[in-house]
Design a protein around this motif. Sequence first.
Motif, PDB file in Angstrom:
ATOM      1  N   TYR A  91      36.807  34.248  23.864  1.00  0.00           N
ATOM      2  CA  TYR A  91      35.692  33.207  24.278  1.00  0.00           C
ATOM      3  C   TYR A  91      36.185  31.822  24.285  1.00  0.00           C
ATOM      4  O   TYR A  91      35.885  31.006  25.065  1.00  0.00           O
ATOM      5  N   LEU A  92      36.850  31.455  22.935  1.00  0.00           N
ATOM      6  CA  LEU A  92      37.128  29.942  22.753  1.00  0.00           C
ATOM      7  C   LEU A  92      38.268  29.450  23.688  1.00  0.00           C
ATOM      8  O   LEU A  92      38.508  28.336  24.215  1.00  0.00           O
ATOM      9  N   VAL A  93      39.197  30.406  24.356  1.00  0.00           N
ATOM     10  CA  VAL A  93      40.188  30.307  25.168  1.00  0.00           C
ATOM     11  C   VAL A  93      39.412  29.737  26.408  1.00  0.00           C
ATOM     12  O   VAL A  93      39.889  28.812  27.197  1.00  0.00           O
ATOM     13  N   ALA A  94      38.432  30.866  27.019  1.00  0.00           N
ATOM     14  CA  ALA A  94      37.885  30.496  28.169  1.00  0.00           C
ATOM     15  C   ALA A  94      37.025  29.217  27.920  1.00  0.00           C
ATOM     16  O   ALA A  94      37.137  28.336  29.221  1.00  0.00           O
ATOM     17  N   ARG A  95      36.455  28.870  26.968  1.00  0.00           N
ATOM     18  CA  ARG A  95      35.753  27.799  27.053  1.00  0.00           C
ATOM     19  C   ARG A  95      36.702  26.426  27.075  1.00  0.00           C
ATOM     20  O   ARG A  95      36.128  25.409  27.500  1.00  0.00           O
ATOM     21  N   ARG A  96      37.965  26.652  26.333  1.00  0.00           N
ATOM     22  CA  ARG A  96      38.791  25.491  26.516  1.00  0.00           C
ATOM     23  C   ARG A  96      39.070  25.432  27.841  1.00  0.00           C
ATOM     24  O   ARG A  96      39.171  24.061  28.271  1.00  0.00           O
ATOM     25  N   VAL A 154      34.165  40.542  28.543  1.00  0.00           N
ATOM     26  CA  VAL A 154      32.622  40.017  28.577  1.00  0.00           C
ATOM     27  C   VAL A 154      32.880  38.508  27.883  1.00  0.00           C
ATOM     28  O   VAL A 154      31.951  37.708  28.295  1.00  0.00           O
ATOM     29  N   SER A 155      33.903  38.303  26.958  1.00  0.00           N
ATOM     30  CA  SER A 155      33.950  37.173  26.453  1.00  0.00           C
ATOM     31  C   SER A 155      34.231  35.919  27.247  1.00  0.00           C
ATOM     32  O   SER A 155      33.954  34.844  27.079  1.00  0.00           O
ATOM     33  N   ILE A 156      34.864  36.043  28.332  1.00  0.00           N
ATOM     34  CA  ILE A 156      35.438  35.528  29.329  1.00  0.00           C
ATOM     35  C   ILE A 156      34.344  34.359  30.091  1.00  0.00           C
ATOM     36  O   ILE A 156      34.131  33.191  29.957  1.00  0.00           O
ATOM     37  N   PRO A 157      33.341  34.963  30.959  1.00  0.00           N
ATOM     38  CA  PRO A 157      32.172  34.220  31.231  1.00  0.00           C
ATOM     39  C   PRO A 157      31.379  33.694  30.355  1.00  0.00           C
ATOM     40  O   PRO A 157      30.706  32.778  30.756  1.00  0.00           O
ATOM     41  N   ALA A 158      31.193  34.380  29.220  1.00  0.00           N
ATOM     42  CA  ALA A 158      30.276  33.784  28.046  1.00  0.00           C
ATOM     43  C   ALA A 158      31.017  32.477  27.723  1.00  0.00           C
ATOM     44  O   ALA A 158      30.217  31.457  27.463  1.00  0.00           O
ATOM     45  N   GLY A 159      32.345  32.315  27.760  1.00  0.00           N
ATOM     46  CA  GLY A 159      32.970  31.223  27.339  1.00  0.00           C
ATOM     47  C   GLY A 159      32.829  30.101  28.654  1.00  0.00           C
ATOM     48  O   GLY A 159      32.886  28.917  28.208  1.00  0.00           O
ATOM     49  N   LEU A 160      33.007  30.544  29.600  1.00  0.00           N
ATOM     50  CA  LEU A 160      32.946  29.554  30.688  1.00  0.00           C
ATOM     51  C   LEU A 160      31.491  29.048  31.012  1.00  0.00           C
ATOM     52  O   LEU A 160      31.338  27.721  31.368  1.00  0.00           O
ATOM     53  N   LEU A 161      30.542  29.637  30.857  1.00  0.00           N
ATOM     54  CA  LEU A 161      29.321  29.315  30.767  1.00  0.00           C
ATOM     55  C   LEU A 161      28.804  28.207  30.450  1.00  0.00           C
ATOM     56  O   LEU A 161      28.355  27.091  31.241  1.00  0.00           O
ATOM     57  N   PRO A 162      28.932  27.629  29.263  1.00  0.00           N
ATOM     58  CA  PRO A 162      29.351  28.485  27.971  1.00  0.00           C
ATOM     59  C   PRO A 162      28.151  29.000  27.494  1.00  0.00           C
ATOM     60  O   PRO A 162      26.985  28.100  27.442  1.00  0.00           O
ATOM     61  N   MET A 163      28.002  29.986  26.805  1.00  0.00           N
ATOM     62  CA  MET A 163      27.101  30.441  25.992  1.00  0.00           C
ATOM     63  C   MET A 163      27.188  29.833  24.618  1.00  0.00           C
ATOM     64  O   MET A 163      28.707  29.731  24.226  1.00  0.00           O
ATOM     65  N   PRO A 164      26.080  29.289  23.766  1.00  0.00           N
ATOM     66  CA  PRO A 164      26.306  28.610  22.744  1.00  0.00           C
ATOM     67  C   PRO A 164      27.090  29.552  21.605  1.00  0.00           C
ATOM     68  O   PRO A 164      26.940  30.788  21.665  1.00  0.00           O
ATOM     69  N   LEU A 165      28.168  28.923  21.071  1.00  0.00           N
ATOM     70  CA  LEU A 165      28.901  29.587  20.145  1.00  0.00           C
ATOM     71  C   LEU A 165      28.223  30.592  19.186  1.00  0.00           C
ATOM     72  O   LEU A 165      28.478  31.362  18.985  1.00  0.00           O
TER      73      LEU A 165
END
Length: 201
Positions: A65-70, A122-133
Amino acid sequence: MDVTDLVGDAIQTYGYWALGLFLIVLAPEALMPFAGFLAHEGMLGLWWAVLAGSLGGTLGSTLIYLVARRVGEARVRVMLRRRGRWLLVRESDLDGVLATYGRHGTWIVAGGRLIPTVRSLVSIPAGLLPMPLARFVGLTFLGTFAWNTVLALTGYALGAKWSLLEPYLGFYGSLVFVLVLVIVVIFVARRLGESWRDGDG
């Protein structure tokens, strides 16, 4: 001695720490029934094992998730505009995925933990959205804890026969993988067909 034996020995020697660390990168289907068996034998506490495995699994998913968010949605969009044609993925595909997460993200993040292959995706789009951590971590932990509980209790109930569960879990994981693969193949075939028609036009 194979990798499975080494992992099992490490869990028996170092207990909850080893179980949690291994589950950062390994599927719970591979270890939680064995942890349930160890609890049956009095070598681990059942619920402590479930907690340790769930914390490890949650950490592994959170790293993705953090990588996707980054990377961020903006960079992904730029990549799709530049190279999406070659990846057979359009910016509109990303819009669709993020829209689905916007509507059903809670159920997807929590429920996806019960499904091999899908749980990592599922962690990837959650990080891109991003869903709150905090929300992501909470939902991931709840889904992971629920699935680990099922696996550990089954291993505990089977006792020394816990390995009898492996063929069923293996079939479950293989079935999901094949279904995902079929979906990907259909998607690629349709996208290639669209590209060829656009090229002819």
